[in-house]
Design a protein around this motif. Structure first.
Motif, PDB file in Angstrom:
ATOM      1  N   ALA A  85      33.062  32.983  40.667  1.00 57.32           N
ATOM      2  CA  ALA A  85      33.773  33.568  39.524  1.00 57.32           C
ATOM      3  C   ALA A  85      32.826  34.415  38.675  1.00 57.32           C
ATOM      4  N   GLY A  86      31.576  34.023  38.579  1.00 57.73           N
ATOM      5  CA  GLY A  86      30.601  34.785  37.812  1.00 57.73           C
ATOM      6  C   GLY A  86      30.311  36.149  38.404  1.00 57.73           C
ATOM      7  N   MET A  87      30.533  36.298  39.694  1.00 65.19           N
ATOM      8  CA  MET A  87      30.277  37.591  40.334  1.00 65.19           C
ATOM      9  C   MET A  87      31.281  38.638  39.867  1.00 65.19           C
ATOM     10  N   LYS A  88      32.489  38.217  39.502  1.00 68.48           N
ATOM     11  CA  LYS A  88      33.472  39.146  38.941  1.00 68.48           C
ATOM     12  C   LYS A  88      32.958  39.706  37.622  1.00 68.48           C
ATOM     13  N   THR A  89      32.301  38.878  36.839  1.00 75.43           N
ATOM     14  CA  THR A  89      31.727  39.321  35.563  1.00 75.43           C
ATOM     15  C   THR A  89      30.712  40.423  35.798  1.00 75.43           C
ATOM     16  N   LEU A  90      29.895  40.283  36.820  1.00 76.80           N
ATOM     17  CA  LEU A  90      28.866  41.292  37.090  1.00 76.80           C
ATOM     18  C   LEU A  90      29.487  42.658  37.362  1.00 76.80           C
ATOM     19  N   ALA A  91      30.655  42.675  37.974  1.00 76.26           N
ATOM     20  CA  ALA A  91      31.328  43.942  38.258  1.00 76.26           C
ATOM     21  C   ALA A  91      31.778  44.641  36.977  1.00 76.26           C
ATOM     22  N   GLU A  92      31.882  43.902  35.892  1.00 76.79           N
ATOM     23  CA  GLU A  92      32.323  44.460  34.616  1.00 76.79           C
ATOM     24  C   GLU A  92      31.170  44.994  33.769  1.00 76.79           C
ATOM     25  N   LEU A  93      29.954  44.892  34.261  1.00 80.55           N
ATOM     26  CA  LEU A  93      28.795  45.391  33.511  1.00 80.55           C
ATOM     27  C   LEU A  93      28.601  46.866  33.875  1.00 80.55           C
ATOM     28  N   PRO A  94      28.904  47.774  32.967  1.00 79.75           N
ATOM     29  CA  PRO A  94      28.984  49.196  33.312  1.00 79.75           C
ATOM     30  C   PRO A  94      27.680  49.850  33.757  1.00 79.75           C
ATOM     31  N   ASP A 108      31.070  33.570  50.541  1.00 78.17           N
ATOM     32  CA  ASP A 108      31.522  34.884  50.988  1.00 78.17           C
ATOM     33  C   ASP A 108      32.445  35.538  49.958  1.00 78.17           C
ATOM     34  N   ALA A 109      33.205  34.724  49.230  1.00 74.68           N
ATOM     35  CA  ALA A 109      34.097  35.272  48.204  1.00 74.68           C
ATOM     36  C   ALA A 109      33.283  35.941  47.093  1.00 74.68           C
ATOM     37  N   ALA A 112      31.927  39.171  48.385  1.00 73.73           N
ATOM     38  CA  ALA A 112      32.976  40.187  48.423  1.00 73.73           C
ATOM     39  C   ALA A 112      33.145  40.844  47.057  1.00 73.73           C
ATOM     40  N   GLU A 113      33.016  40.067  46.000  1.00 73.22           N
ATOM     41  CA  GLU A 113      33.092  40.633  44.644  1.00 73.22           C
ATOM     42  C   GLU A 113      31.927  41.591  44.404  1.00 73.22           C
ATOM     43  N   LEU A 114      30.750  41.198  44.832  1.00 74.72           N
ATOM     44  CA  LEU A 114      29.578  42.055  44.651  1.00 74.72           C
ATOM     45  C   LEU A 114      29.688  43.339  45.476  1.00 74.72           C
ATOM     46  N   ALA A 115      30.294  43.246  46.637  1.00 75.02           N
ATOM     47  CA  ALA A 115      30.439  44.421  47.505  1.00 75.02           C
ATOM     48  C   ALA A 115      31.316  45.501  46.869  1.00 75.02           C
ATOM     49  N   LYS A 116      32.119  45.129  45.898  1.00 73.37           N
ATOM     50  CA  LYS A 116      32.984  46.085  45.206  1.00 73.37           C
ATOM     51  C   LYS A 116      32.222  46.943  44.196  1.00 73.37           C
ATOM     52  N   ILE A 117      31.007  46.554  43.868  1.00 72.87           N
ATOM     53  CA  ILE A 117      30.240  47.264  42.840  1.00 72.87           C
ATOM     54  C   ILE A 117      29.479  48.400  43.520  1.00 72.87           C
ATOM     55  N   GLU A 118      30.084  49.554  43.601  1.00 71.26           N
ATOM     56  CA  GLU A 118      29.501  50.675  44.343  1.00 71.26           C
ATOM     57  C   GLU A 118      28.250  51.239  43.698  1.00 71.26           C
TER      58      GLU A 118
END
Length: 135
Positions: A85-94, A108-109, A112-118
């Motif tokens: 769940a914390g990995m979703k937070t990282l995606a919100e750091l601009p 793996d979940a 997968a969240e981290l993989a979204k951070i291009e």
């Protein structure tokens, strides 16, 4: 203005006393950075661009406090209490461009969240660092 400081202390104690509004690089190799301590560090150092806390003990709740740091570009931490769940937070750091996780028990979940951070750089730095290609 302080721009870079290395805190090599084993334990600072009362993190609420930390007030370095111009600090941009926080490095602490000791233990004792839990959710409360991380929140106090962020409050006392609102211009942080780099956080290096390899022996932290915060949770996803503490990780969410990082949203208060709009210029945070590099994060290196170890915490056995952070989850997928914390990995979703990282995606919100601009501004986050570099991430180094140490003994963080994600699955793996979480990956997968981290993989979204291009915007994250791939690789360990130096000649092997690269930017992700656009898909």
């Amino acid at each position: 203005v302080v721009q870079d400081i290395k805190l090599w202390l084993e334990h600072l104690g009362d993190w609420s006393k930390l007030r370095l509004p111009g600090l941009m690089h926080f490095r602490f190799r000791g233990t004792g950075i839990d959710d409360r301590a991380l929140a106090e560090i962020i409050r006392g150092c609102p211009k942080l661009r780099i956080i290096n806390a390899p022996r932290a003990d915060f949770t996803d709740v503490g990780l969410a406090e990082l949203k208060q740091l709009p210029d945070l570009a590099q994060l290196r931490f170890g915490s056995p209490r952070v989850t997928d769940a914390g990995m979703k937070t990282l995606a919100e750091l601009p501004a986050l461009r570099r991430l180094h996780l140490i003994d963080v028990p994600i699955t793996d979940a979480g990956l997968a969240e981290l993989a979204k951070i291009e915007r994250l750089e791939v690789g360990g730095g130096g000649p092997f660092a690269a930017r992700r290609s656009k898909r």
